[in-house]
Design a protein around this motif. Structure first.
Motif, PDB file in Angstrom:
ATOM      1  N   LEU A 295     -11.415  -3.989  -1.751  1.00  0.00           N
ATOM      2  CA  LEU A 295     -10.595  -4.791  -0.845  1.00  0.00           C
ATOM      3  C   LEU A 295     -10.502  -4.121   0.523  1.00  0.00           C
ATOM      4  N   ALA A 296     -10.605  -2.802   0.528  1.00  0.00           N
ATOM      5  CA  ALA A 296     -10.604  -2.017   1.770  1.00  0.00           C
ATOM      6  C   ALA A 296     -11.714  -0.981   1.675  1.00  0.00           C
ATOM      7  N   PRO A 297     -12.305  -0.588   2.806  1.00  0.00           N
ATOM      8  CA  PRO A 297     -13.321   0.462   2.766  1.00  0.00           C
ATOM      9  C   PRO A 297     -12.739   1.768   2.248  1.00  0.00           C
ATOM     10  N   LYS A 298     -13.572   2.615   1.668  1.00  0.00           N
ATOM     11  CA  LYS A 298     -13.127   3.915   1.161  1.00  0.00           C
ATOM     12  C   LYS A 298     -12.441   4.703   2.276  1.00  0.00           C
ATOM     13  N   GLY A 299     -11.276   5.245   1.942  1.00  0.00           N
ATOM     14  CA  GLY A 299     -10.532   6.044   2.904  1.00  0.00           C
ATOM     15  C   GLY A 299      -9.664   5.234   3.845  1.00  0.00           C
ATOM     16  N   GLU A 300      -9.684   3.891   3.695  1.00  0.00           N
ATOM     17  CA  GLU A 300      -8.927   3.046   4.625  1.00  0.00           C
ATOM     18  C   GLU A 300      -7.902   2.155   3.925  1.00  0.00           C
ATOM     19  N   GLY A 301      -7.531   2.541   2.721  1.00  0.00           N
ATOM     20  CA  GLY A 301      -6.541   1.749   2.000  1.00  0.00           C
ATOM     21  C   GLY A 301      -5.224   1.633   2.734  1.00  0.00           C
ATOM     22  N   GLN A 302      -4.811   2.725   3.395  1.00  0.00           N
ATOM     23  CA  GLN A 302      -3.546   2.689   4.120  1.00  0.00           C
ATOM     24  C   GLN A 302      -3.623   1.762   5.332  1.00  0.00           C
ATOM     25  N   HIS A 303      -4.812   1.668   5.939  1.00  0.00           N
ATOM     26  CA  HIS A 303      -4.974   0.779   7.093  1.00  0.00           C
ATOM     27  C   HIS A 303      -4.930  -0.689   6.649  1.00  0.00           C
ATOM     28  N   PHE A 304      -5.527  -0.979   5.500  1.00  0.00           N
ATOM     29  CA  PHE A 304      -5.473  -2.318   4.905  1.00  0.00           C
ATOM     30  C   PHE A 304      -4.021  -2.701   4.639  1.00  0.00           C
ATOM     31  N   LEU A 305      -3.256  -1.761   4.115  1.00  0.00           N
ATOM     32  CA  LEU A 305      -1.841  -1.976   3.834  1.00  0.00           C
ATOM     33  C   LEU A 305      -1.058  -2.222   5.112  1.00  0.00           C
ATOM     34  N   ARG A 306      -1.239  -1.322   6.098  1.00  0.00           N
ATOM     35  CA  ARG A 306      -0.486  -1.423   7.352  1.00  0.00           C
ATOM     36  C   ARG A 306      -0.762  -2.732   8.073  1.00  0.00           C
ATOM     37  N   ALA A 307      -1.999  -3.225   7.966  1.00  0.00           N
ATOM     38  CA  ALA A 307      -2.391  -4.454   8.660  1.00  0.00           C
ATOM     39  C   ALA A 307      -1.931  -5.717   7.929  1.00  0.00           C
ATOM     40  N   GLY A 308      -1.284  -5.551   6.774  1.00  0.00           N
ATOM     41  CA  GLY A 308      -0.795  -6.702   6.024  1.00  0.00           C
ATOM     42  C   GLY A 308      -1.840  -7.349   5.145  1.00  0.00           C
ATOM     43  N   GLY A 309      -2.962  -6.647   4.915  1.00  0.00           N
ATOM     44  CA  GLY A 309      -4.024  -7.224   4.091  1.00  0.00           C
ATOM     45  C   GLY A 309      -3.614  -7.487   2.665  1.00  0.00           C
ATOM     46  N   SER A 310      -2.660  -6.679   2.140  1.00  0.00           N
ATOM     47  CA  SER A 310      -2.229  -6.816   0.748  1.00  0.00           C
ATOM     48  C   SER A 310      -0.917  -7.573   0.613  1.00  0.00           C
ATOM     49  N   ALA A 311      -0.393  -8.068   1.729  1.00  0.00           N
ATOM     50  CA  ALA A 311       0.865  -8.812   1.709  1.00  0.00           C
ATOM     51  C   ALA A 311       0.615 -10.253   1.263  1.00  0.00           C
ATOM     52  N   ILE A 312       1.654 -10.932   0.808  1.00  0.00           N
ATOM     53  CA  ILE A 312       1.540 -12.352   0.511  1.00  0.00           C
ATOM     54  C   ILE A 312       1.200 -13.076   1.812  1.00  0.00           C
ATOM     55  N   GLY A 313       0.121 -13.832   1.786  1.00  0.00           N
ATOM     56  CA  GLY A 313      -0.375 -14.469   3.000  1.00  0.00           C
ATOM     57  C   GLY A 313      -1.460 -13.677   3.682  1.00  0.00           C
ATOM     58  N   GLY A 314      -1.721 -12.450   3.201  1.00  0.00           N
ATOM     59  CA  GLY A 314      -2.777 -11.613   3.768  1.00  0.00           C
ATOM     60  C   GLY A 314      -4.127 -11.911   3.145  1.00  0.00           C
TER      61      GLY A 314
END
Length: 381
Positions: A295-314
């Motif tokens: 769902l996110a590139p290796k090492g960038e899970g926190q960036h995916f999270l911060r950008a709202g990628g894992s939020a409802i509607g993301g």
């Protein structure tokens, strides 16, 4: 090897839950049958139509399922109790799915139910001396991994708190969740520290509850006149760990293996996922697994999270139920509770927690040992 997409199609036609809660005087039978009756009502069928049952539990005792079903009437259904640590419910669901796919039964129910029991771990009876008393404690392993990632990849305590805050907030909108309060990042960080920089609100609670899912064949849908929207199970895989390579926790490598297996079996990629319920016993796991699942590139899970990628509607909502951290982790029911959430997402009936236009979801669990299990569910259009 015959895949689920090649075998006889299997559909979830009904799901039900009993609220996850802290330890109480509620009988496990009451919790389990609440979930079963809700699933039967959702499917629109009577209990005698169910031909087999798989019961996931860890702390109740022998024959828990058979005793529970006595209270609905002895119908002769085949009854199997399943214990696979945190993945007990997930494994029970897989067994029910495979039985229908093989054509051995037309209608099967998977039930997860647990009270907080002694849950004695077999590792304590292994008679092997450990270098540390905490060597087999998952919290310690993940706390160490969080410390490592903070140094190597810029992960911060705020990132871990953001996972927990997101999931507690999702849980506050979920009537079946153990925690019902939204939590801010600041509140999560201010909670008691339990290991390293991990606070108590970054960890899942233990408790009790129940969940149920009914699966059936196309033939049963026609024969029983089922009108509930069927959700197809297109993949399911389970693997155990291999020797650790480098610094990566075996459960992370294992999660990648089972994910690749279910993607291939279902004929999808990570980009096709609309919702994921994953094993987040500790906040660091969600960040690790979003990378592991692609769902996110290796090492960038926190960036995916911060950008709202894992939020409802993301991009792909992760743990819209609140996950283990917010909805709770009563062990036996946990994996089937994930199925409950995904089915409701794919049917578009999740209210405030609805991911827009959700068509494909994945459930993922880790069990002590370690094992990993994953399922893909799809809305047929």
């Amino acid at each position: 090897m015959v895949t689920l997409k090649e075998a006889r199609p299997v559909y979830v036609i009904g799901v039900g839950m009993h609220k996850y809660q802290f330890v109480s005087d509620t009988l496990y039978i009451d919790m389990g049958l609440t979930a079963v009756r809700a699933a039967l009502k959702d499917a629109g069928i009577a209990f005698p139509e169910v031909e087999s049952a798989y019961i996931g539990c860890t702390g109740i005792g022998m024959a828990a399922g058979r005793i529970m079903f006595n209270h609905l009437g002895s119908t002769g259904l085949a009854c199997t109790q399943v214990e696979n640590a945190s993945a007990s419910g997930s494994s029970a669901f897989q067994m029910a799915v495979h039985e229908v796919a093989l054509g051995r039964r037309d209608v099967s129910i998977a039930v997860g139910v647990d009270k907080y029991g002694d849950q004695v771990r077999a590792v304590s009876k292994e008679a092997v001396n450990r270098l540390s008393d905490t060597a087999a404690i998952p919290l310690v392993k993940y706390a160490i991994m969080a410390e490592y990632l903070s140094k190597e990849k810029g992960l911060t305590g705020e990132d871990l708190a953001l996972v927990a805050s997101k999931n507690h907030t999702n849980a506050s909108k979920n009537p079946f969740a153990q925690f019902q309060k939204p939590r801010s990042v600041e509140q999560v960080l201010a909670a008691n520290t339990v290991a390293g920089t991990t606070t108590s609100l970054m960890c899942c609670p233990r408790g009790e509850g129940a969940a149920a899912a009914i699966v059936c064949s196309e033939e049963a849908i026609r024969r029983l006149g089922i009108t509930a929207e069927p959700i197809r199970v297109t993949a399911s895989a389970l693997q155990s760990e291999k020797p650790q390579q480098g610094r990566e926790i075996p459960s992370v490598t294992l999660a990648q293996e089972v994910t690749e297996m279910v993607y291939q079996e279902a004929g999808i990629t990570a980009a096709d996922l609309d919702c994921v319920e994953l094993h987040d016993a500790f906040a660091i796991e969600e960040i690790l697994y979003t990378e592991t699942f692609g769902l996110a590139p290796k090492g960038e899970g926190q960036h995916f999270l911060r950008a709202g990628g894992s939020a409802i509607g993301g991009q792909c909502c992760v743990n819209s139920s609140g996950g283990l951290i917010g909805q709770g982790h009563p062990l036996g029911p946990t994996g089937i509770g994930q199925i409950h959430e995904i089915v409701n997402q794919l049917r578009g009936r999740n209210g405030e927690r609805q991911q827009p236009d959700a068509k494909i979801g994945m459930a993922h669990m880790i069990g002590l040992g370690s094992i990993a299990i994953a399922h893909i569910l799809q809305k047929e259009v």
